[in-house]
Design a protein around this motif. Structure first.
Motif, PDB file in Angstrom:
ATOM      1  N   ARG A  57       0.867  -1.195   0.000  1.00 29.16           N
ATOM      2  CA  ARG A  57       0.000   0.000   0.000  1.00 29.16           C
ATOM      3  C   ARG A  57       0.899   1.238   0.000  1.00 29.16           C
ATOM      4  NH1 ARG A  57      -2.514  -3.438   3.381  1.00 29.16           N
ATOM      5  NH2 ARG A  57      -1.547  -2.571   5.268  1.00 29.16           N
ATOM      6  N   ILE A  58       0.607   2.159  -0.937  1.00 27.14           N
ATOM      7  CA  ILE A  58       1.393   3.395  -1.009  1.00 27.14           C
ATOM      8  C   ILE A  58       0.468   4.576  -0.724  1.00 27.14           C
ATOM      9  CG2 ILE A  58       2.844   4.883  -2.447  1.00 27.14           C
ATOM     10  CD1 ILE A  58       3.684   2.445  -4.059  1.00 27.14           C
ATOM     11  N   GLN A  82      -7.654  15.866   8.232  1.00 25.82           N
ATOM     12  CA  GLN A  82      -8.514  14.658   8.240  1.00 25.82           C
ATOM     13  C   GLN A  82      -8.202  13.788   7.024  1.00 25.82           C
ATOM     14  OE1 GLN A  82     -12.584  15.990   8.273  1.00 25.82           O
ATOM     15  NE2 GLN A  82     -12.289  16.852  10.327  1.00 25.82           N
ATOM     16  N   HIS A  83      -7.969  14.447   5.885  1.00 25.62           N
ATOM     17  CA  HIS A  83      -7.657  13.704   4.655  1.00 25.62           C
ATOM     18  C   HIS A  83      -6.331  12.953   4.791  1.00 25.62           C
ATOM     19  CE1 HIS A  83     -10.585  16.231   1.993  1.00 25.62           C
ATOM     20  NE2 HIS A  83     -11.183  15.258   2.643  1.00 25.62           N
ATOM     21  N   ILE A  84      -5.377  13.595   5.445  1.00 25.83           N
ATOM     22  CA  ILE A  84      -4.090  12.922   5.680  1.00 25.83           C
ATOM     23  C   ILE A  84      -4.329  11.675   6.549  1.00 25.83           C
ATOM     24  CG2 ILE A  84      -1.914  13.163   6.992  1.00 25.83           C
ATOM     25  CD1 ILE A  84      -1.609  15.919   5.796  1.00 25.83           C
ATOM     26  N   ILE A  85      -5.143  11.823   7.562  1.00 30.18           N
ATOM     27  CA  ILE A  85      -5.409  10.688   8.454  1.00 30.18           C
ATOM     28  C   ILE A  85      -6.152   9.575   7.698  1.00 30.18           C
ATOM     29  CG2 ILE A  85      -6.658   9.940  10.555  1.00 30.18           C
ATOM     30  CD1 ILE A  85      -4.096  11.572  11.135  1.00 30.18           C
ATOM     31  N   SER A  86      -7.097   9.959   6.824  1.00 37.22           N
ATOM     32  CA  SER A  86      -7.833   8.937   6.056  1.00 37.22           C
ATOM     33  C   SER A  86      -6.859   8.061   5.282  1.00 37.22           C
ATOM     34  CB  SER A  86      -8.789   9.581   5.043  1.00 37.22           C
ATOM     35  OG  SER A  86      -9.698  10.382   5.710  1.00 37.22           O
ATOM     36  N   VAL A  87      -5.850   8.695   4.712  1.00 43.16           N
ATOM     37  CA  VAL A  87      -4.874   7.959   3.910  1.00 43.16           C
ATOM     38  C   VAL A  87      -3.969   7.112   4.818  1.00 43.16           C
ATOM     39  CG1 VAL A  87      -2.758   8.470   2.618  1.00 43.16           C
ATOM     40  CG2 VAL A  87      -4.936   9.384   1.832  1.00 43.16           C
ATOM     41  N   LEU A  88      -3.580   7.680   5.952  1.00 46.00           N
ATOM     42  CA  LEU A  88      -2.687   6.931   6.859  1.00 46.00           C
ATOM     43  C   LEU A  88      -3.418   5.801   7.582  1.00 46.00           C
ATOM     44  CD1 LEU A  88      -0.479   9.772   8.386  1.00 46.00           C
ATOM     45  CD2 LEU A  88       0.124   8.126   6.603  1.00 46.00           C
ATOM     46  N   ASN A  89      -4.741   5.934   7.709  1.00 48.95           N
ATOM     47  CA  ASN A  89      -5.522   4.868   8.339  1.00 48.95           C
ATOM     48  C   ASN A  89      -5.436   3.551   7.577  1.00 48.95           C
ATOM     49  OD1 ASN A  89      -6.480   5.951  10.685  1.00 48.95           O
ATOM     50  ND2 ASN A  89      -8.301   6.855   9.750  1.00 48.95           N
ATOM     51  N   THR A  90      -4.997   3.586   6.329  1.00 46.34           N
ATOM     52  CA  THR A  90      -4.841   2.351   5.555  1.00 46.34           C
ATOM     53  C   THR A  90      -3.581   1.594   5.983  1.00 46.34           C
ATOM     54  OG1 THR A  90      -3.545   3.417   3.811  1.00 46.34           O
ATOM     55  CG2 THR A  90      -5.950   3.435   3.543  1.00 46.34           C
ATOM     56  N   LYS A  91      -2.839   2.166   6.939  1.00 45.11           N
ATOM     57  CA  LYS A  91      -1.558   1.588   7.411  1.00 45.11           C
ATOM     58  C   LYS A  91      -0.661   1.231   6.226  1.00 45.11           C
ATOM     59  CE  LYS A  91      -2.843   0.601  11.983  1.00 45.11           C
ATOM     60  NZ  LYS A  91      -3.360  -0.438  12.810  1.00 45.11           N
ATOM     61  N   PRO A  92      -0.212   2.278   5.521  1.00 44.26           N
ATOM     62  CA  PRO A  92       0.565   2.049   4.296  1.00 44.26           C
ATOM     63  C   PRO A  92       1.939   1.438   4.563  1.00 44.26           C
ATOM     64  CG  PRO A  92       0.605   4.361   4.917  1.00 44.26           C
ATOM     65  CD  PRO A  92      -0.356   3.696   5.849  1.00 44.26           C
ATOM     66  N   HIS A  93       2.503   0.864   3.484  1.00 42.06           N
ATOM     67  CA  HIS A  93       3.872   0.357   3.553  1.00 42.06           C
ATOM     68  C   HIS A  93       4.876   1.430   3.148  1.00 42.06           C
ATOM     69  CE1 HIS A  93       1.341  -3.253   2.983  1.00 42.06           C
ATOM     70  NE2 HIS A  93       2.155  -3.728   3.913  1.00 42.06           N
ATOM     71  N   MET A  94       4.417   2.348   2.274  1.00 45.87           N
ATOM     72  CA  MET A  94       5.327   3.416   1.832  1.00 45.87           C
ATOM     73  C   MET A  94       4.588   4.744   1.838  1.00 45.87           C
ATOM     74  SD  MET A  94       7.582   2.240  -1.335  1.00 45.87           S
ATOM     75  CE  MET A  94       7.205   0.708  -2.051  1.00 45.87           C
ATOM     76  N   THR A  95       5.352   5.817   2.081  1.00 51.21           N
ATOM     77  CA  THR A  95       4.781   7.161   1.965  1.00 51.21           C
ATOM     78  C   THR A  95       5.463   7.888   0.814  1.00 51.21           C
ATOM     79  OG1 THR A  95       6.397   8.021   3.572  1.00 51.21           O
ATOM     80  CG2 THR A  95       4.219   7.392   4.418  1.00 51.21           C
TER      81      THR A  95
END
Ligand code: ADE
Length: 423
Positions: free
Chosen positions: A50-51, A114-127
């Motif tokens: 997940r990116i 909030q949008h940043i958190i929505s994306v980080l809530n996916t527990k990504p592997h890369m940023t």
């Protein structure tokens, strides 16, 4: 492609078909990224990963996200600036390309985070950051969302500065590639991209005639060099303000007038900040400016112009045109602040042209592939883009432009590698 209706938060999903057309138009000018995408389709370097991207949501970024998706990644996007989103592109990503996107042009600070958190809530592997807000959030109060991270990429000068400060404190928790520092990124994107798109944004917002104007460029890094060069090309009389003596010298020898901001404030017609720092234009400068001047920022954050200070020395302000807020100072002068002091090129225009983002996003894609392959061998540091990636992007771009170059002969090569051949 088809209607996928991924999760997301966008302004208006019915804008999707316009977004698709815009994404396709950008793709024509992104041949290097296209070649990488074709290889990624076969090799799937990001299978199972997940990116999370915190990037300016533009038609060029859409092409990057599609490239990563086609390489097997689940990609999630949010904006890296409240004013830089192209709403039609965001709608298209959600409804047509299966890329959850959380970005609305003009969103307030709360929604932005909030949008940043929505994306980080996916527990990504890369940023993949443009300005380091994902990294900053993960290292701030949301360390709980960091468990899967193997590495990241950073697009811009300001983000790299933030990362280096985190790394210097010994607190960076995963390896990050400073994509900005690749030669094929900053020599081109920062100089020709920012140069052209900054003038484009100011022109679209104001329809100003550049010829004969005194244009003050504050900051002479790669962006400032590009802005000053293009402002002169349009017939402006260019003035550069710098705090670094070598850069100031370079600006002087490039043919610009160099002076202190205190002096430039009195003579400028158009002021453009590209310092990466704060309060490059402060209230004292504004108080000394001529009636009717334009102030614009093209640095990453909206802190380069002291807007609070301007408020304090003004009687009133009003929006006189989209993206133009006119302050009436206590001394009676009118000062026009463009795009709330946010990135003028993305707020009032379309950001850098696709042809230059082609190289930056080729660097991003190949750096992401490098992290996916090599993360076990990387430390929690800021890394430069590997030389082979930089050279390959340059070679492919040149090829795509139909430019052939010479090669050294064996004799020339031997000479260049020897120390003992003199006159
Ligand atoms: N940064 C500057 N211009 C851009 C663009 N067109 N797309 C994405 N990021 C950018």
């Amino acid at each position: 492609m088809g209607t996928t209706n991924s999760p997301g938060d966008v302004k208006d999903i019915t804008l999707a078909s316009e977004g698709v057309r815009r994404i396709n138009w950008a793709e024509r000018e992104m041949p290097v990224l296209r070649q990488i995408k074709e290889r990624f389709i076969k090799e799937k370097p990001f299978k199972g990963l997940r990116i999370a991207g915190c990037l300016h949501v533009t038609s060029e970024t859409a092409n990057l996200a599609i490239t990563l998706r086609d390489g097997g990644a689940d990609v999630f996007l949010c904006a890296s600036n409240p004013l830089s989103t192209q709403d039609d592109v965001a709608a298209a990503l959600v409804s047509e390309y299966g890329i959850p996107t959380y970005a609305i042009k003009g969103e307030n600070t709360d929604t932005y985070y909030q949008h940043i958190i929505s994306v980080l809530n996916t527990k990504p592997h890369m940023t993949m950051d443009d300005g380091a807000d994902l990294v900053a959030t993960l290292h701030g109060d949301r360390t709980d969302l960091m468990e899967n991270i193997i590495g990241g990429m950073e697009e811009t000068t300001t983000g790299v500065i933030r990362l280096k400060s985190l790394a210097d404190e010994g607190n960076l928790k995963y390896p990050v590639i400073a994509v900005n520092d690749a030669d094929t990124k900053h020599f081109f994107d920062n100089r020709y991209g920012t140069g052209q798109s900054t003038l484009d944004g100011i022109t679209r917002a104001t329809n100003v005639l550049w010829a004969g104007k005194t244009v003050v460029v504050i900051g002479y890094g790669w962006c400032g060099r590009g802005v000053a060069m293009r402002a002169r090309g349009m017939g402006g009389n260019t003035v550069v303000c710098e705090v670094n003596s070598i850069r100031a010298l370079e600006a002087a020898m490039d043919g610009h007038q160099v002076m202190k901001m205190e002096e430039a404030a009195k003579i400028g017609d158009i002021f453009i900040t590209v310092t990466g720092g704060m309060k490059a234009i402060d209230r004292k400068h504004v108080a000394n400016m001529k009636d009717g001047v334009l102030l614009a920022n093209s640095g990453h954050f909206n802190v380069e112009i002291d807007i609070e200070g301007m408020d304090e020395i003004s009687d009133s302000k009003s929006e006189v045109k989209p993206f133009v807020e006119q302050y009436i100072l206590i001394n009676g002068n009118r000062i026009n602040l463009l795009a709330e002091g946010r990135l003028i090129n993305l707020a009032a225009a379309e950001g850098h042209p696709s042809a230059v983002m082609d190289m930056s996003f080729a660097d991003q894609s190949l750096s992401a592939e490098f992290v996916a392959k090599e993360y076990k061998n990387l430390e929690n540091q800021v890394y430069v883009v590997p030389r082979e990636i930089d050279d390959e992007v340059g070679r492919l771009k040149l090829l795509s432009m139909g430019i052939a170059i010479d090669e050294l002969t064996a004799e020339q090569e031997k000479y260049l590698n020897s120390w003992n051949v003199g006159t």
